[in-house]
Design an enzyme around this catalytic site. Sequence first.
Site, mmCIF file in Angstrom:
data_model
loop_
_atom_site.group_PDB
_atom_site.id
_atom_site.type_symbol
_atom_site.label_atom_id
_atom_site.label_comp_id
_atom_site.label_asym_id
_atom_site.label_seq_id
_atom_site.Cartn_x
_atom_site.Cartn_y
_atom_site.Cartn_z
ATOM 1 N N HIS A 63 52.156 52.841 57.533
ATOM 2 C CA HIS A 63 52.898 51.645 57.139
ATOM 3 C C HIS A 63 54.211 51.959 56.399
ATOM 4 C CE1 HIS A 63 49.250 49.819 58.339
ATOM 5 N NE2 HIS A 63 48.604 49.900 57.199
ATOM 6 N N ASP A 107 50.484 48.962 64.159
ATOM 7 C CA ASP A 107 50.712 49.164 62.726
ATOM 8 C C ASP A 107 51.032 47.778 62.210
ATOM 9 O OD1 ASP A 107 52.059 49.402 60.212
ATOM 10 O OD2 ASP A 107 52.215 51.549 60.602
ATOM 11 N N HIS A 108 50.094 47.161 61.524
ATOM 12 C CA HIS A 108 50.267 45.731 61.253
ATOM 13 C C HIS A 108 51.469 45.439 60.358
ATOM 14 C CE1 HIS A 108 47.976 46.440 57.538
ATOM 15 N NE2 HIS A 108 48.436 45.294 57.094
HETATM 16 C C1 BG6 Z 1 45.370 48.749 55.893
HETATM 17 C C2 BG6 Z 1 44.687 49.726 54.997
HETATM 18 O O1 BG6 Z 1 45.990 49.406 56.959
HETATM 19 O O2 BG6 Z 1 46.348 48.032 55.145
HETATM 20 C C3 BG6 Z 1 44.041 49.028 53.819
HETATM 21 O O3 BG6 Z 1 43.678 50.426 55.720
HETATM 22 C C4 BG6 Z 1 45.054 48.174 53.094
HETATM 23 O O4 BG6 Z 1 43.462 49.956 52.908
HETATM 24 C C5 BG6 Z 1 45.812 47.292 54.063
HETATM 25 O O5 BG6 Z 1 44.353 47.380 52.156
HETATM 26 C C6 BG6 Z 1 46.968 46.611 53.349
HETATM 27 O O6 BG6 Z 1 47.522 45.665 54.190
HETATM 28 P P1 BG6 Z 1 48.355 44.450 53.594
HETATM 29 O O7 BG6 Z 1 48.852 43.738 54.787
HETATM 30 O O8 BG6 Z 1 47.406 43.640 52.755
HETATM 31 O O9 BG6 Z 1 49.439 45.064 52.751
#
Ligand code: BG6
Length: 492
Positions: free
Chosen positions: A243, A180-181
């Site tokens: 997230h 989960d980044h």
């Molecule tokens: C991803 C989603 O997990 O996270 C995308 O699939 C989204 O739709 C992205 O744009 C958002 O990541 P960040 O790091 O730019 O907030």
Amino acid sequence: MAQLPPVDIFDYIVFGATGDLTMRKLLPALYYRYRDGQIPDEARIIGTARSPLSRADFQGRAEKALHNFVKPADLDPDTARRFLDLVHYVSLNGAEADSTWPALKSLLAEAPADRIRVYYLATAPGLYGQICENLSNQGLVTEQSRVVLEKPIGTDLQSANAINDGVGRHFPENHIFRIDHYLGKETVQNLIALRFANPVFERLWSSDAIEYVQITAAETVGVEGRGPYYDKSGALRDMIQNHLLQVLCLVAMDPPGSLEADSLRNEKLKVLHALRPITPDDVATYTVRGQYTCGKEGDKTLAGYLEDLGEDATSSTETFVAIRAEVHSWRWGAVPFYLRSGKRMAEKCSEIVIQFKAAPWSIFATKPPANRLVIRIQPDEGVTLSVSTKDPTPTDSLALRQADIDIAFEKAFGTRYPDSYERLLLDVVRGDPVLFIRRDEVEAAWRWADPILQGWAEDKVKLEPYPAGSWGPEAARALLARSGHQWHEDMA
Ligand code: BG6
């Protein structure tokens, strides 16, 4: 910043290597860590995908990705050339048992059998089980092998279980890294430091002092080229179930006994279990779903979601969600946790707002506003605490003025904020699961999300249109206004 030592020599095998994620995130992240001396020269990055490319073709694509997604000032030609030497390619359909597995096998066999192998699955999640089965049947799952699963893990509890069962047949749970980044973001990890290294906050961290919490992940982009995926997913599955719930867990959890992975994950799991269920009949009270229509950004006209999907498209997929969640525990009682995420919103901004309770009594002519702690996850990573101070302009009375105690991390520490994938990709090599999601967390998150999706599927709450470039539908304001609360951008 203290440099981490290089990791052990590894082979990183990426399935879905010609895709957007590999180009935009994985290769640039590995480049940065290579440049910073954390990846040994003997490591290999092996891309696999169905396209019949040569190694040189794929290296060419990788080079382009570095030019597109690494800051020009960070792209040193000599380092990039050496990095590209680590890159290999095998044309392979990982989901097919009789594909060109021998080519991958012989490439892997060039390295010692006990080398760390990371299988990174950046393909459609429905293929994860099949790929793992093929890896296993080909004898490629060694004791030193790990598998990384990109989200989304399923579209509901049942499909998530099918994926987890499929992968779990071939890899033990402690070798499965569900990414989960958001957990790789420095500012999200910093929540742990902020809360548990500063008693000044932790003492106030409950319904005694906190009125409500907001967690927002707003994006200005639309669905870009991802319409076919996004339309089947929607904002709840794409952002909230993973997230935002993970961030909520870090905000709401009790202090873990240690920083050991399961200690932390047990506390997060308790929060997920304590989430007040939102039944299909409750969705109109606790949730808002919206879809962007055409709008404006300055002079520019922005297309609506249906136009972005393509000609004659119809869809009832939500591109915006706002939810009033509650964590039913001794610490939180009925404190609302407002979760919100949307595409094509007014600003790109991910943040946590902790709205404290107002003073019970005021001795001043005007009542001081309640303190507010804003944790900016991105951009402008930092923390701001709003306080009332004496207005220094000469007056006869003791008048108050609002000011901020503000830490902008990049300025304060003079350091680059790494992309979240940098940390996470090498944590897999190190075998450190602390920033990854355990299976029971995925299940608990779906258990909470499924009835909401069911209520929406039964049309128990209207899909609200909102103009692209706005903060979402009016109903999202109303969701908070009912309790006398406001979204951050509306606060004075
Ligand atoms: C991803 C989603 O997990 O996270 C995308 O699939 C989204 O739709 C992205 O744009 C958002 O990541 P960040 O790091 O730019 O907030």
